[in-house]
Scaffold this motif. Structure first.
Motif, PDB file in Angstrom:
ATOM      1  N   HIS A  14      -8.057   0.717   1.950  1.00  0.00           N
ATOM      2  CA  HIS A  14      -7.133   1.726   1.423  1.00  0.00           C
ATOM      3  C   HIS A  14      -7.539   2.142   0.009  1.00  0.00           C
ATOM      4  O   HIS A  14      -6.702   2.130  -0.887  1.00  0.00           O
ATOM      5  CB  HIS A  14      -5.703   1.176   1.320  1.00  0.00           C
ATOM      6  CG  HIS A  14      -5.113   0.722   2.606  1.00  0.00           C
ATOM      7  ND1 HIS A  14      -4.557   1.575   3.514  1.00  0.00           N
ATOM      8  CD2 HIS A  14      -4.976  -0.516   3.131  1.00  0.00           C
ATOM      9  CE1 HIS A  14      -4.087   0.881   4.548  1.00  0.00           C
ATOM     10  NE2 HIS A  14      -4.342  -0.380   4.336  1.00  0.00           N
ATOM     11  N   PRO A  15      -8.799   2.471  -0.232  1.00  0.00           N
ATOM     12  CA  PRO A  15      -9.197   2.660  -1.628  1.00  0.00           C
ATOM     13  C   PRO A  15      -8.458   3.790  -2.341  1.00  0.00           C
ATOM     14  O   PRO A  15      -8.241   3.721  -3.532  1.00  0.00           O
ATOM     15  CB  PRO A  15     -10.688   2.950  -1.554  1.00  0.00           C
ATOM     16  CG  PRO A  15     -10.911   3.414  -0.163  1.00  0.00           C
ATOM     17  CD  PRO A  15      -9.891   2.731   0.689  1.00  0.00           C
TER      18      PRO A  15
ATOM     19  N   GLN B  73      -9.383  -1.745  -1.769  1.00  0.00           N
ATOM     20  CA  GLN B  73     -10.733  -1.426  -1.302  1.00  0.00           C
ATOM     21  C   GLN B  73     -11.100  -2.297  -0.104  1.00  0.00           C
ATOM     22  O   GLN B  73     -11.538  -1.805   0.930  1.00  0.00           O
ATOM     23  CB  GLN B  73     -11.719  -1.691  -2.453  1.00  0.00           C
ATOM     24  CG  GLN B  73     -13.093  -1.083  -2.237  1.00  0.00           C
ATOM     25  CD  GLN B  73     -13.174   0.298  -2.871  1.00  0.00           C
ATOM     26  OE1 GLN B  73     -12.665   0.514  -3.958  1.00  0.00           O
ATOM     27  NE2 GLN B  73     -13.822   1.231  -2.202  1.00  0.00           N
ATOM     28  N   GLN B  74     -10.880  -3.600  -0.264  1.00  0.00           N
ATOM     29  CA  GLN B  74     -11.204  -4.548   0.804  1.00  0.00           C
ATOM     30  C   GLN B  74     -10.405  -4.262   2.059  1.00  0.00           C
ATOM     31  O   GLN B  74     -10.885  -4.431   3.169  1.00  0.00           O
ATOM     32  CB  GLN B  74     -10.877  -5.984   0.352  1.00  0.00           C
ATOM     33  CG  GLN B  74     -11.891  -6.565  -0.596  1.00  0.00           C
ATOM     34  CD  GLN B  74     -11.375  -7.816  -1.296  1.00  0.00           C
ATOM     35  OE1 GLN B  74     -10.255  -8.263  -1.064  1.00  0.00           O
ATOM     36  NE2 GLN B  74     -12.192  -8.364  -2.184  1.00  0.00           N
TER      37      GLN B  74
ATOM     38  N   ASP C 144      -6.831   5.389 -11.171  1.00  0.00           N
ATOM     39  CA  ASP C 144      -8.263   5.146 -11.001  1.00  0.00           C
ATOM     40  C   ASP C 144      -8.530   3.810 -11.649  1.00  0.00           C
ATOM     41  O   ASP C 144      -7.817   3.406 -12.545  1.00  0.00           O
ATOM     42  CB  ASP C 144      -9.079   6.231 -11.697  1.00  0.00           C
ATOM     43  CG  ASP C 144      -8.840   7.575 -11.034  1.00  0.00           C
ATOM     44  OD1 ASP C 144      -8.474   8.515 -11.748  1.00  0.00           O
ATOM     45  OD2 ASP C 144      -8.978   7.639  -9.807  1.00  0.00           O
TER      46      ASP C 144
ATOM     47  N   LEU D 160      -6.797  -2.707  -7.098  1.00  0.00           N
ATOM     48  CA  LEU D 160      -7.717  -1.710  -6.552  1.00  0.00           C
ATOM     49  C   LEU D 160      -8.777  -2.385  -5.682  1.00  0.00           C
ATOM     50  O   LEU D 160      -9.146  -1.868  -4.628  1.00  0.00           O
ATOM     51  CB  LEU D 160      -8.376  -0.920  -7.687  1.00  0.00           C
ATOM     52  CG  LEU D 160      -7.396   0.003  -8.423  1.00  0.00           C
ATOM     53  CD1 LEU D 160      -7.979   0.458  -9.745  1.00  0.00           C
ATOM     54  CD2 LEU D 160      -7.024   1.209  -7.570  1.00  0.00           C
ATOM     55  N   ALA D 161      -9.238  -3.550  -6.117  1.00  0.00           N
ATOM     56  CA  ALA D 161     -10.241  -4.279  -5.332  1.00  0.00           C
ATOM     57  C   ALA D 161      -9.640  -4.691  -3.989  1.00  0.00           C
ATOM     58  O   ALA D 161     -10.297  -4.597  -2.946  1.00  0.00           O
ATOM     59  CB  ALA D 161     -10.711  -5.510  -6.102  1.00  0.00           C
TER      60      ALA D 161
ATOM     61  N   THR E 123       0.842  -1.192   0.000  1.00  0.00           N
ATOM     62  CA  THR E 123       0.000   0.000   0.000  1.00  0.00           C
ATOM     63  C   THR E 123       0.882   1.250   0.000  1.00  0.00           C
ATOM     64  O   THR E 123       2.062   1.183   0.348  1.00  0.00           O
ATOM     65  CB  THR E 123      -0.901   0.040   1.248  1.00  0.00           C
ATOM     66  OG1 THR E 123      -0.058   0.027   2.404  1.00  0.00           O
ATOM     67  CG2 THR E 123      -1.830  -1.160   1.291  1.00  0.00           C
TER      68      THR E 123
END
Length: 139
Positions: A117-118, A113-114, A124, A109-110, A58
Motif C-alpha cells: 500500500h505504498p 510498502q511491504q 511522503d 511508510l515502510a 491503511t
C-alpha cells in the motif's frame, strides 16, 4: 509523581490542515498530523494485545478529527472521523510521537510498502525528501 514530565500548555486541532498542534512547558512544540495519531493510536484495536500483533492501519490519509475529549488531566481521547475513538493519548505519548515523528513516519511508510500500500498515506517519506534523492525516481 515525577514532576519532570512535560505538561502541555496549548492544544489545538487544525481541521483544515489536519494537524494537532501541541505546545509543552519545556518549550517544545509539535504539529502531529491526524493520520499519524490515527495509525499510532495506543488502542488495542491498533496495537493488538502484544508485540507483533499491531494491526497495520491503511487508507487513513484523509482521516479527520471530530472531537477531543479530556481524560483526567493526563491524557486526551481523540474522536476520529472514521469513528475510531478508543485510543487514549497521554501527554507523554503525544510528546513521544512528536519527538519521534520522522522515524515513525518512515516506519509506517515502510510497512505500507511491504504490505503493498505504498501510496496509502498523505505523507511522503520525510527521509527521502531530506537526502536529496530526487533523481527522477517518480513512478
Amino acid at each position: 509523581m515525577s514532576a519532570n514530565k512535560p505538561q502541555p500548555t496549548a492544544l489545538n486541532a487544525r481541521t483544515q490542515s489536519r494537524l494537532l498542534e501541541i505546545s509543552f512547558d519545556d518549550g517544545r512544540q509539535f504539529s502531529l498530523p491526524f493520520e499519524l495519531l490515527r495509525v499510532y493510536s495506543p488502542s488495542a484495536e491498533v496495537k493488538g494485545h502484544g508485540p507483533g500483533q499491531e494491526v497495520l492501519q491503511t487508507g487513513k490519509r484523509d482521516v479527520g478529527l471530530v472531537g477531543i475529549e479530556p481524560v483526567g488531566n493526563y491524557a486526551v481521547k481523540p474522536i476520529f472521523s472514521d469513528e475510531h475513538s478508543s485510543g487514549i493519548f497521554t501527554w507523554e505519548y503525544l510528546y513521544w510521537l512528536g519527538d519521534n515523528q520522522e522515524v515513525l513516519w518512515g516506519d509506517y511508510l515502510a510497512k505500507l510498502q511491504q504490505a503493498g500500500h505504498p501510496g496509502d498515506t498523505g505523507r511522503d517519506a520525510p527521509m527521502l525528501a531530506k537526502s536529496g534523492g530526487a533523481c527522477g525516481h517518480h513512478h
